[in-house]
Design an enzyme around this catalytic site. Structure first.
Site, PDB file in Angstrom:
ATOM      1  N   CYS A  15      -1.576  -2.158 -12.628  1.00 11.28           N
ATOM      2  CA  CYS A  15      -1.625  -3.337 -11.591  1.00 11.28           C
ATOM      3  C   CYS A  15      -1.834  -4.572 -12.426  1.00 11.28           C
ATOM      4  O   CYS A  15      -1.138  -5.253 -12.170  1.00 11.28           O
ATOM      5  CB  CYS A  15      -2.049  -3.181 -10.391  1.00 11.28           C
ATOM      6  SG  CYS A  15      -1.674  -2.002  -9.240  1.00 11.28           S
ATOM      7  N   LYS A  18       1.826  -6.065 -13.112  1.00 12.23           N
ATOM      8  CA  LYS A  18       2.708  -6.519 -11.686  1.00 12.23           C
ATOM      9  C   LYS A  18       3.117  -8.095 -12.504  1.00 12.23           C
ATOM     10  O   LYS A  18       2.553  -8.868 -13.368  1.00 12.23           O
ATOM     11  CB  LYS A  18       1.943  -7.120 -10.827  1.00 12.23           C
ATOM     12  CG  LYS A  18       1.578  -5.269  -9.823  1.00 12.23           C
ATOM     13  CD  LYS A  18       1.176  -5.947  -8.811  1.00 12.23           C
ATOM     14  CE  LYS A  18       1.436  -4.982  -6.958  1.00 12.23           C
ATOM     15  NZ  LYS A  18       0.910  -4.828  -5.903  1.00 12.23           N
ATOM     16  N   ASP A  48       4.854  -7.386   2.539  1.00 13.46           N
ATOM     17  CA  ASP A  48       3.570  -6.092   3.245  1.00 13.46           C
ATOM     18  C   ASP A  48       3.960  -5.115   2.065  1.00 13.46           C
ATOM     19  O   ASP A  48       4.004  -4.677   1.112  1.00 13.46           O
ATOM     20  CB  ASP A  48       4.329  -5.813   4.466  1.00 13.46           C
ATOM     21  CG  ASP A  48       2.840  -4.940   4.925  1.00 13.46           C
ATOM     22  OD1 ASP A  48       1.919  -3.884   4.966  1.00 13.46           O
ATOM     23  OD2 ASP A  48       3.116  -5.102   6.608  1.00 13.46           O
ATOM     24  N   ASP A  66       6.545   2.372  -6.511  1.00 13.04           N
ATOM     25  CA  ASP A  66       5.033   1.872  -7.741  1.00 13.04           C
ATOM     26  C   ASP A  66       5.838   2.746  -9.326  1.00 13.04           C
ATOM     27  O   ASP A  66       5.161   3.831  -8.634  1.00 13.04           O
ATOM     28  CB  ASP A  66       3.167   1.590  -7.152  1.00 13.04           C
ATOM     29  CG  ASP A  66       3.137   0.586  -7.288  1.00 13.04           C
ATOM     30  OD1 ASP A  66       3.150   0.577  -8.187  1.00 13.04           O
ATOM     31  OD2 ASP A  66       2.360   0.032  -6.047  1.00 13.04           O
ATOM     32  N   GLY A 136      13.053  13.478  -8.958  1.00 11.98           N
ATOM     33  CA  GLY A 136      12.729  12.539  -9.741  1.00 11.98           C
ATOM     34  C   GLY A 136      13.833  11.735 -10.471  1.00 11.98           C
ATOM     35  O   GLY A 136      14.583  12.332 -10.617  1.00 11.98           O
ATOM     36  N   SER A 138      14.216  10.237 -14.766  1.00 11.75           N
ATOM     37  CA  SER A 138      13.842  10.173 -15.533  1.00 11.75           C
ATOM     38  C   SER A 138      14.841   9.083 -17.218  1.00 11.75           C
ATOM     39  O   SER A 138      15.621   9.179 -16.741  1.00 11.75           O
ATOM     40  CB  SER A 138      12.684  11.016 -16.890  1.00 11.75           C
ATOM     41  OG  SER A 138      14.240  11.740 -17.172  1.00 11.75           O
ATOM     42  N   ASP A 224      -3.393  -2.350   1.159  1.00 17.79           N
ATOM     43  CA  ASP A 224      -4.337  -1.992  -0.343  1.00 17.79           C
ATOM     44  C   ASP A 224      -4.457  -2.847  -1.196  1.00 17.79           C
ATOM     45  O   ASP A 224      -3.742  -3.867  -1.426  1.00 17.79           O
ATOM     46  CB  ASP A 224      -3.815  -0.632  -0.670  1.00 17.79           C
ATOM     47  CG  ASP A 224      -2.435  -0.659  -1.092  1.00 17.79           C
ATOM     48  OD1 ASP A 224      -1.512  -1.343  -1.422  1.00 17.79           O
ATOM     49  OD2 ASP A 224      -1.827   0.193  -2.340  1.00 17.79           O
TER      50      ASP A 224
END
Length: 346
Positions: A15, A18, A48, A66, A136, A138, A224
């Protein structure tokens, strides 16, 4: 795995990669809003953790995404951390994980066994969350990045947005802070013995049990704690209408984080957090190392819960019995001149 095939550690991994909160806010303010939909219960206006869209009076969709570059050398562990981090947003909204989609950026020249290990780690965390990995996307890229798009369900009446706390609520943090500092120290070979193992154990722990336990209590708001730091996410929880007092000595800290801060092993993301959130914070007798821990970007951090004061100790005790290092770290108040006051004993 041959040494040359290992993931190259990324200085902006996890993170810490970010965009800064200030830059992101500036971008989001310019986006066209469109017509307001009354069934969009949570969008990006409140900054949020996830979007929430009401389907019926009893069911709402929770949607989040994420992904980031690696912060550890082991691909399987990286997959676990990235997945746990993405799944956490559903738990922060009070929801249950249902499905997940892989998001992958991977160099074509790199050993595909590495990608297989990343995906294995992620798939195991999705299964542990009770969700289904349903597909997913890729793309070939110059570096490795991995994460998830996650869908969950929540009862709209049990939704825990991040800015709906009330004066008098106690604030409970369910995981210890310091993973950004420890990962930085580890990268330069200065991490305290055992510190990285403790950080990895924290990052790979799902927030599922914390969320499930908290559903039995009067929790008014939750978030979180991730890349914008303890103080950054606390600033979002105050929503411009509330203030809070934090007991810095009560905040759980991972072993080795204080030493890393004392050794000035800071991250650029931590300094962006200080620049953005610092004006809303007043420190009273707080050591500089502890300040850095409070601004430290977390990867797959814990939940911060605003709970009715009469239930706070019971909730903390039950979380601790479940093996979590949860602590009551402060209290929400009416709005005051300083939004966040952090004190520390003499």
């Amino acid at each position: 795995m041959a040494k040359e095939d290992k993931i190259v550690f990324c200085t902006g991994g996890g993170c810490t990669a970010k965009l800064g909160a200030g830059v992101l806010s500036h971008i989001l303010e310019k986006l066209p809003r469109g017509e307001k939909d009354p069934d969009l219960l949570v969008g990006y206006d409140s900054r949020d953790d996830a979007a929430v869209y009401r389907i019926t009076d009893d069911i709402a969709l929770v949607q989040t995404v994420d992904f980031f570059p690696p912060m550890v050398d082991d691909p399987y562990t990286f997959g676990q951390i990235a997945a746990a981090n993405a799944l956490s947003d559903v738990y922060a909204m009070g929801g249950e994980v249902k499905t997940a989609l892989n998001l992958v950026c991977f160099p074509e020249s790199m050993d595909l066994n590495i990608l297989g290990e990343i995906l294995r780690g992620g798939a195991e965390k999705v299964a542990e969350a009770g969700g289904i990995l349903a597909g997913g996307h890729s793309i070939a890229d110059t570096g490795v990045k991995y994460g998830l798009s996650v869908t969950g369900l929540v009862d709209p009446r049990r939704l825990t947005a991040n800015d709906t706390g009330k004066p008098g609520d106690k604030l409970i943090l369910t995981k210890a802070l310091g993973v950004g500092l420890i990962c930085t120290a580890n990268r330069v070979g200065e991490a305290a013995p055992g510190a990285m193992d403790a950080a990895v154990a924290s990052m790979t722990t799902l927030n599922r049990s914390a969320a499930e336990i908290s559903r039995s209590y009067d929790v008014h708001a939750a978030t979180d704690v991730t890349g914008f730091s303890f103080l950054g996410h606390l600033h979002e929880m105050m929503g411009g209408r509330l203030s809070c007092r934090i007991d810095g000595s009560a905040v759980p800290v991972l072993p080795g984080a204080w030493q890393a801060a004392d050794d000035c092993l800071y991250t650029a993301a931590g300094q962006r957090n200080r620049n953005h959130t610092g004006p809303f914070v007043r420190f009273e007798n707080v050591p500089f190392a502890m300040q850095e821990i409070l601004f430290d970007p977390q990867t797959s951090g814990g939940l911060m819960l605003a709970v009715a004061p009469e239930e706070a100790e019971s909730l903390r005790d039950e979380l601790q019995k479940a093996g979590l290092p949860a602590q009551i770290v402060g209290e929400i108040t009416e709005k005051r001149d300083a939004e966040i006051v952090v004190s520390y004993p003499e």
